[in-house]
Design a protein around this motif. Structure first.
Motif, PDB file in Angstrom:
ATOM      1  N   SER A 217      28.241  32.385  36.055  1.00 53.06           N
ATOM      2  CA  SER A 217      27.625  32.627  37.356  1.00 53.06           C
ATOM      3  C   SER A 217      28.320  31.812  38.436  1.00 53.06           C
ATOM      4  O   SER A 217      28.768  32.344  39.454  1.00 53.06           O
TER       5      SER A 217
ATOM      6  N   LEU B 260      29.083  39.461  40.222  1.00 55.77           N
ATOM      7  CA  LEU B 260      28.422  40.097  39.087  1.00 55.77           C
ATOM      8  C   LEU B 260      27.979  41.529  39.395  1.00 55.77           C
ATOM      9  O   LEU B 260      28.135  42.435  38.556  1.00 55.77           O
TER      10      LEU B 260
ATOM     11  N   CYS C  60      30.498  34.305  40.645  1.00 54.43           N
ATOM     12  CA  CYS C  60      30.927  35.551  39.992  1.00 54.43           C
ATOM     13  C   CYS C  60      30.460  36.764  40.802  1.00 54.43           C
ATOM     14  O   CYS C  60      29.294  36.841  41.208  1.00 54.43           O
TER      15      CYS C  60
ATOM     16  N   VAL D 112      26.413  36.112  30.323  1.00 51.69           N
ATOM     17  CA  VAL D 112      26.604  35.280  31.513  1.00 51.69           C
ATOM     18  C   VAL D 112      26.243  33.830  31.200  1.00 51.69           C
ATOM     19  O   VAL D 112      25.126  33.541  30.765  1.00 51.69           O
TER      20      VAL D 112
END
Length: 429
Positions: free
Chosen positions: A215, A226, A224, A246
């Motif tokens: 993260s 994501l 990140c 993660v």
């Protein structure tokens, strides 16, 4: 050591500067009289010394002097908080008949109700179905990567994932391990397409691609992307045989609702297969938890040797974790979390307003990657890396120490050669 000045601490015979300088001195012929076993070990250490990459355990100057702490992982100062200490001791009062030890591995006598209840409370806090507490985040990543990937699976990992993830991936049963450039969305897409083209079992939906990201990345301090990675994953593999793991070691306690982390901040709890949270940083405890559904937990318990053959967490160990979460859930840490954001903003503003910053940046005397575009980010991270010319990394490090600023140099073999830097961690203490 109370009252010791920072300069006296640094220059004492076991102070940071003296220890580091002496530790990197090669000692030719000094091991000739040692047995072969120790000679071989010293030869290996001399290679480190010759490259000035020998590590020594040194005093924490911020703990025993007036130095300013930029290297502690106690981000919320929970480790030394009187409120935290009181909450921790309350756990003992609530369970006066607790056992000091755990008496065995998790599959035998080591399991206990308090441990299971705490795991479920933490899982609920993070929006997961269940969780498994282990001894450290390093152990957690080893457990995950040695048990979750099945033969024929492909692991796709960001180039800057933690050393423990790399180690776990090496030991995994996956058919192949593929790296993609750090947080590069288009490279992630092209690499996925190459995997789809070359791996027939993945293409047929019979095997999975498992993606490893963090993260907040421990070395660079960046976040990140994501959501973007998930979007690409769904586009390239719409059948769902791609899952994310993660590592949230550096985000728990710091970002997200009540410090629940990036996955919760983005509302992606149902989209991520496995999340690892560390307790050794912002939570001010030790250990880690692996979050997922019951299938994930059962797989780790049955196939992870580091879990099967390790003594389970004891009551005091778990009580330290639970007391930290009690404070997080109460909302009383919000001021500390906001203060970290203010400190990061103050750092960037001070840096940009310094009259020498444009010149230092132009001549590449100083590089602070996260200073670029910091105003546009929805939140700041507490890890900031700074680099200078490679030959001057230690000179700058020692200069900062002499000014009562405790930072930590990061160099080969932790990072590639010619990529040395030092990094700061902001905390509210």
């Amino acid at each position: 050591m109370e009252g010791t000045s920072h300069s006296d601490s640094l220059l004492s015979h076991n102070g940071t500067i003296i220890t580091r300088i002496q530790g990197n001195r090669v000692r030719p012929n000094s091991t000739n009289t040692l047995p072969t076993f120790y000679q071989n070990l010293e030869d290996a250490l001399d290679i480190r010394r010759a490259s000035h990459s020998f590590y020594s355990v040194v005093q924490n100057n911020w703990q025993n002097s007036d130095a300013v702490d930029f290297c502690s992982g106690d981000i919320l100062s929970l480790g030394k908080s009187p409120d935290r200490r009181a909450e921790f001791l309350k756990e003992f009062d609530r369970h006066p008949d607790f056992s000091i030890g755990s008496s065995g591995v998790r599959l035998m006598d080591g399991n206990h109700t308090y441990l299971e209840q705490t795991e479920q409370e933490i899982a609920d806090f993070h929006g997961a179905q269940t969780g498994l507490i282990v001894g450290s985040a390093y152990e957690a990543n080893i457990a995950v990567w040695t048990s979750i990937p099945r033969p024929g699976d492909v692991i796709l990992y960001d180039s800057l994932v933690h050393a423990s993830t790399h180690e776990g991936i090496k030991q995994s049963l996956a058919m192949s391990h593929v790296e993609f450039p750090h947080s590069d969305i288009e490279s992630f897409r092209s690499t996925l397409l190459e995997i789809l083209d070359s791996q027939s079992l993945v293409r047929q939906g019979k095997r999975s691609v498992i993606v490893a990201v963090e993260s907040i990345y421990s070395m660079d301090g960046d976040v990140c992307p994501l959501e973007e990675l998930l979007e690409v994953a769904r586009e390239v593999l719409p059948d769902g045989n791609i899952q994310f793991i993660v590592d949230e070691a550096h985000s728990v306690g710091v970002i997200g609702p009540m410090g629940s982390g990036l996955v919760c901040k983005l509302g992606l709890q149902k989209d991520i297969a496995v999340v690892v949270h560390s307790f050794g940083k912002a939570l001010g405890a030790t250990g880690a938890i692996i979050l997922g559904n019951q299938t994930v937990k059962s797989t780790i318990i049955n196939f992870s040797r580091s879990v099967m053959y390790t003594t389970s967490p004891s009551f005091p160990f778990v009580a330290a974790i639970k007391s930290g979460y009690t404070l997080l859930k109460s909302g009383c840490m919000s001021e500390a979390q906001d203060h970290i954001q203010r400190l990061c903003v103050l750092f960037f503003e001070t840096l940009e307003n310094h009259p020498l910053w444009p010149l230092a940046r132009e001549r590449e005397l100083l590089s602070v990657p996260l200073a670029r575009g910091w105003e546009d980010r929805p939140f700041q991270t507490h890890i900031i890396t700074v680099s200078t010319h490679q030959n001057y990394t230690y000179w700058l490090f020692f200069h900062l120490l002499s000014q009562s600023l405790c930072v930590f140099p990061v160099e080969h073999p932790v990072v590639p050669r010619t990529s040395n830097f030092w990094y700061m961690r902001f905390s509210c203490g």
